[in-house]
Design a protein around this motif. Sequence first.
Motif, PDB file in Angstrom:
ATOM      1  N   TYR A 238       0.775  -1.229  -0.217  1.00 28.65           N
ATOM      2  CA  TYR A 238      -0.121  -0.019   0.102  1.00 28.65           C
ATOM      3  C   TYR A 238       0.654   1.446   0.036  1.00 28.65           C
ATOM      4  CZ  TYR A 238      -3.979  -3.105   0.793  1.00 28.65           C
ATOM      5  OH  TYR A 238      -5.012  -3.775   0.724  1.00 28.65           O
ATOM      6  N   ALA A 239       2.023   1.159   0.701  1.00 33.87           N
ATOM      7  CA  ALA A 239       2.630   2.622   0.489  1.00 33.87           C
ATOM      8  C   ALA A 239       3.980   2.599  -0.046  1.00 33.87           C
ATOM      9  CB  ALA A 239       3.334   2.638   2.054  1.00 33.87           C
ATOM     10  N   ILE A 240       4.847   1.401  -0.581  1.00 31.26           N
ATOM     11  CA  ILE A 240       5.987   1.778  -1.098  1.00 31.26           C
ATOM     12  C   ILE A 240       5.731   1.535  -2.856  1.00 31.26           C
ATOM     13  CG2 ILE A 240       8.226   0.804  -1.439  1.00 31.26           C
ATOM     14  CD1 ILE A 240       8.072   0.167   1.335  1.00 31.26           C
ATOM     15  N   ARG A 241       5.113   0.435  -3.067  1.00 28.75           N
ATOM     16  CA  ARG A 241       4.862   0.203  -4.669  1.00 28.75           C
ATOM     17  C   ARG A 241       4.076   1.053  -5.613  1.00 28.75           C
ATOM     18  NH1 ARG A 241       3.012  -6.014  -5.253  1.00 28.75           N
ATOM     19  NH2 ARG A 241       1.020  -4.692  -4.730  1.00 28.75           N
ATOM     20  N   PRO A 242       3.046   1.704  -5.118  1.00 31.38           N
ATOM     21  CA  PRO A 242       2.196   2.011  -5.831  1.00 31.38           C
ATOM     22  C   PRO A 242       2.571   3.422  -6.835  1.00 31.38           C
ATOM     23  CG  PRO A 242       1.115   1.927  -3.690  1.00 31.38           C
ATOM     24  CD  PRO A 242       2.368   1.633  -3.625  1.00 31.38           C
TER      25      PRO A 242
ATOM     26  N   LEU B 113       3.368   6.871   5.529  1.00 33.75           N
ATOM     27  CA  LEU B 113       4.261   6.804   4.679  1.00 33.75           C
ATOM     28  C   LEU B 113       3.914   6.994   3.215  1.00 33.75           C
ATOM     29  CD1 LEU B 113       7.349   5.608   4.069  1.00 33.75           C
ATOM     30  CD2 LEU B 113       6.219   3.267   4.443  1.00 33.75           C
ATOM     31  N   LEU B 114       2.794   6.465   2.815  1.00 31.14           N
ATOM     32  CA  LEU B 114       2.248   6.481   1.511  1.00 31.14           C
ATOM     33  C   LEU B 114       2.340   7.953   1.095  1.00 31.14           C
ATOM     34  CD1 LEU B 114       0.614   5.400  -1.014  1.00 31.14           C
ATOM     35  CD2 LEU B 114      -1.614   5.894   0.257  1.00 31.14           C
ATOM     36  N   PHE B 115       1.882   8.826   1.819  1.00 29.91           N
ATOM     37  CA  PHE B 115       1.668  10.119   1.316  1.00 29.91           C
ATOM     38  C   PHE B 115       2.884  10.890   1.677  1.00 29.91           C
ATOM     39  CE2 PHE B 115      -2.850   9.344   2.655  1.00 29.91           C
ATOM     40  CZ  PHE B 115      -3.163   9.093   1.265  1.00 29.91           C
ATOM     41  N   SER B 116       3.759  10.515   2.610  1.00 34.53           N
ATOM     42  CA  SER B 116       4.952  11.011   2.685  1.00 34.53           C
ATOM     43  C   SER B 116       5.723  10.882   1.619  1.00 34.53           C
ATOM     44  CB  SER B 116       5.891  10.216   3.874  1.00 34.53           C
ATOM     45  OG  SER B 116       7.138  10.852   3.994  1.00 34.53           O
ATOM     46  N   ILE B 117       5.859   9.721   0.844  1.00 33.09           N
ATOM     47  CA  ILE B 117       6.503   9.456  -0.516  1.00 33.09           C
ATOM     48  C   ILE B 117       5.741  10.351  -1.508  1.00 33.09           C
ATOM     49  CG2 ILE B 117       6.781   7.783  -2.304  1.00 33.09           C
ATOM     50  CD1 ILE B 117       6.923   5.690  -0.113  1.00 33.09           C
ATOM     51  N   GLY B 118       4.400  10.577  -1.446  1.00 36.16           N
ATOM     52  CA  GLY B 118       3.891  11.403  -2.526  1.00 36.16           C
ATOM     53  C   GLY B 118       4.431  12.948  -2.168  1.00 36.16           C
ATOM     54  N   SER B 119       4.505  13.253  -0.963  1.00 38.67           N
ATOM     55  CA  SER B 119       4.959  14.583  -0.709  1.00 38.67           C
ATOM     56  C   SER B 119       6.024  14.725  -1.252  1.00 38.67           C
ATOM     57  CB  SER B 119       4.779  14.770   0.587  1.00 38.67           C
ATOM     58  OG  SER B 119       3.390  14.657   1.210  1.00 38.67           O
ATOM     59  N   PHE B 120       7.070  13.935  -1.072  1.00 37.45           N
ATOM     60  CA  PHE B 120       8.604  14.058  -1.629  1.00 37.45           C
ATOM     61  C   PHE B 120       8.424  14.306  -3.353  1.00 37.45           C
ATOM     62  CE2 PHE B 120      10.112  12.047   2.602  1.00 37.45           C
ATOM     63  CZ  PHE B 120      10.676  13.181   3.023  1.00 37.45           C
ATOM     64  N   ILE B 121       7.970  13.228  -3.720  1.00 32.12           N
ATOM     65  CA  ILE B 121       7.634  13.308  -5.171  1.00 32.12           C
ATOM     66  C   ILE B 121       7.194  14.837  -5.695  1.00 32.12           C
ATOM     67  CG2 ILE B 121       6.389  12.377  -7.314  1.00 32.12           C
ATOM     68  CD1 ILE B 121       6.566   9.711  -5.895  1.00 32.12           C
ATOM     69  N   TYR B 122       6.123  15.349  -4.850  1.00 29.46           N
ATOM     70  CA  TYR B 122       5.598  16.640  -5.227  1.00 29.46           C
ATOM     71  C   TYR B 122       6.540  17.588  -4.757  1.00 29.46           C
ATOM     72  CZ  TYR B 122       0.884  14.250  -5.983  1.00 29.46           C
ATOM     73  OH  TYR B 122      -0.013  13.393  -6.593  1.00 29.46           O
ATOM     74  N   SER B 123       7.558  17.267  -4.186  1.00 23.42           N
ATOM     75  CA  SER B 123       8.488  18.593  -3.830  1.00 23.42           C
ATOM     76  C   SER B 123       8.054  19.211  -2.335  1.00 23.42           C
ATOM     77  CB  SER B 123       8.694  19.562  -4.789  1.00 23.42           C
ATOM     78  OG  SER B 123       9.450  18.988  -5.925  1.00 23.42           O
ATOM     79  N   ASP B 124       7.190  18.621  -1.890  1.00 24.85           N
ATOM     80  CA  ASP B 124       6.689  19.392  -0.454  1.00 24.85           C
ATOM     81  C   ASP B 124       7.378  18.403   0.598  1.00 24.85           C
ATOM     82  OD1 ASP B 124       5.187  20.261   1.725  1.00 24.85           O
ATOM     83  OD2 ASP B 124       3.342  20.077   0.870  1.00 24.85           O
ATOM     84  N   THR B 125       8.551  18.873   0.788  1.00 23.71           N
ATOM     85  CA  THR B 125       9.577  18.232   1.992  1.00 23.71           C
ATOM     86  C   THR B 125       9.347  18.257   3.114  1.00 23.71           C
ATOM     87  OG1 THR B 125      11.318  18.898   0.211  1.00 23.71           O
ATOM     88  CG2 THR B 125      11.771  17.856   2.247  1.00 23.71           C
ATOM     89  N   LEU B 126       8.864  19.136   3.672  1.00 25.62           N
ATOM     90  CA  LEU B 126       8.374  19.716   5.108  1.00 25.62           C
ATOM     91  C   LEU B 126       7.356  18.527   5.328  1.00 25.62           C
ATOM     92  CD1 LEU B 126       8.414  20.895   7.696  1.00 25.62           C
ATOM     93  CD2 LEU B 126       6.709  22.463   7.100  1.00 25.62           C
ATOM     94  N   LYS B 127       6.107  18.436   4.701  1.00 29.61           N
ATOM     95  CA  LYS B 127       5.122  17.489   4.650  1.00 29.61           C
ATOM     96  C   LYS B 127       5.617  16.136   4.634  1.00 29.61           C
ATOM     97  CE  LYS B 127       0.978  18.194   2.804  1.00 29.61           C
ATOM     98  NZ  LYS B 127      -0.027  18.239   1.868  1.00 29.61           N
ATOM     99  N   GLY B 128       6.386  15.872   3.665  1.00 32.59           N
ATOM    100  CA  GLY B 128       7.141  14.465   3.566  1.00 32.59           C
ATOM    101  C   GLY B 128       7.748  14.008   4.934  1.00 32.59           C
TER     102      GLY B 128
END
Length: 573
Positions: free
Chosen positions: A290-294, A538-553
């Motif tokens: 659910y968190a790493i692969r999608p 973790l799912l949305f942390s990875i997404g936040s890093f991809i979206y360049s939202d480092t603080l939220k990540g």
Amino acid sequence: MVLSTLDWVIIAFFLILFAGIGIFVSKQAGKDTKSFFLSSRNMPWWLLGVSMVATTFAADTPGLVTELVRTNGVSGNWVWWAMLLTGMLTVFFYARLWRKSGITTDLEFYELRYSGKTASFLRGFRAIYLGVIFNIITMAGVCLAGAKIANILLGISQEEMLLYASIIVVVYSTLGGLKGVLITDFIQFIIAMVGSIWATIYIINIPEIGGIDNLLINENVVDKLAFFPDFSNTEALITLLIIPLAVQWWSTWYPGAEPGGGGYIAQRMLAAKNEKHATWATLFFNVAHYAIRPWPWVVVGLASIVVFPNLNAISETFPNLTKQMQGHDVAYAAMMTYLPAGLIGIVLTSLIAAFMSTISTQLNWGSSYIVNDFYKRFLKPDATEKQQVLVGRISTVLLMLCAALFSFYLQSAADVFNLLLQIGAGTGLLFILRWFWSRINPYSEIAAMIISFLIAVFFFINGKLDTPLVAIAGHWQLVLGVVITTIGWIIVTLLTQPTDAKTLITFNALIFGDESKFKGFGNKTISFFCGVFGVYALLFSIGSFIYSDTLKGLVLLIVTTISGFVIYKLNKN
């Protein structure tokens, strides 16, 4: 698309490797049914966990995620993200119970928990219902997805693809049993993750996309990025978030996300060294699944909207696609055509590996039902171990053939997903409660199966009519199925006699020992919520890093870390 010699060498090497593994472990796997179906019950958590993840990475999974992203945005994935709650329920409440049972397949549960001829009938019926009918539908969807990929990337027909793939996957499935499946799953998972991540990085940097920053501000993509549906859009909110989180996760039976565990997930838990390994294997699976692969699939789905903004753009680029093979789910394979030589070989190998991993597991799991819960139980109780293994191998071949043929009657990954959800609608609560509510009996399960199946068939046929008898949206069909089925099996439960006291006492003694059924529920409940919040973070942390939202990540990553620490402290013994 024309593959280079390097691509063909990569593909051939891994196909030979997978077949070789099956041959290598065939002698040990063929000793007896425990070896063939449970790998002698001595598998470590990490191998079982990886196998669960590899199995749920089917050839149709990237296509399904791509279709959801293209039609409903990133938030469209809540229709399956919500099933994390089901998975965490299995991790902390049921994994240990399954391993304690000591059974060979989860269908043996019926004659362990219930008594009388109805329990025997239920076991045999479920063996055919799940091991054959349900299994064939699931595999057919995977076969269709594999055929779409092969048509776009290899230029071969559905018939050719299924012929070649079936021969290879049947070879190592029939020879190697579960151990062969587990070892190949491990290799296939590594290939799949390397291929999908590498391909995603390459694709977002092609000239048509121009990098992740340009992708995220593209006019076709900006309204697709939200993690949650628009709260001002009532229909989207109900369809994509409220129904999955409030109804779907606990009420529906779906392969790999069965409430209370079941199917090939239960098979992996039963093959674990002990109860602790069963628990950690299932936890690892839920984190990775659910968190790493999608995210690689989500990003490719977003990129595909830029390159192929609509279905006409796909059909114009790939005019050889038949009407049956057209759909948003083929956009993932279409994006893979932009990869260079060598990388396309690795990615195609990963997709082939995903196809083979899922199919091999479904075949081994389905044949275990046919052999252990139908053939040996009802047709030939005195069958030798060799005879049972032989029947298992024959049934593996026949299941593959039926699935390949049925795939010609399906349209898209989403169609299969929705059909399976509808068939299992309303049965989930029963599977959750049957371990603890002594009133539940075989008639409860029979009623749930029959009612949910008839409702699913009605809506399936109704949807194919030029003028439907009932005009009702798909999400409300699911809710209606849940309500009718749940009320139906509860009424049947209250009107019929519970299992006899002797059987219940024996069952409770085996599963719970001298302890209360509800011992440790406080810690389990805390672990459940920590698991849910930790994985979503973790799912949305990875997404936040991809979206360049480092603080939220970073904040979300801290939530995951704290959750993981609490889970470890509560479950280390």
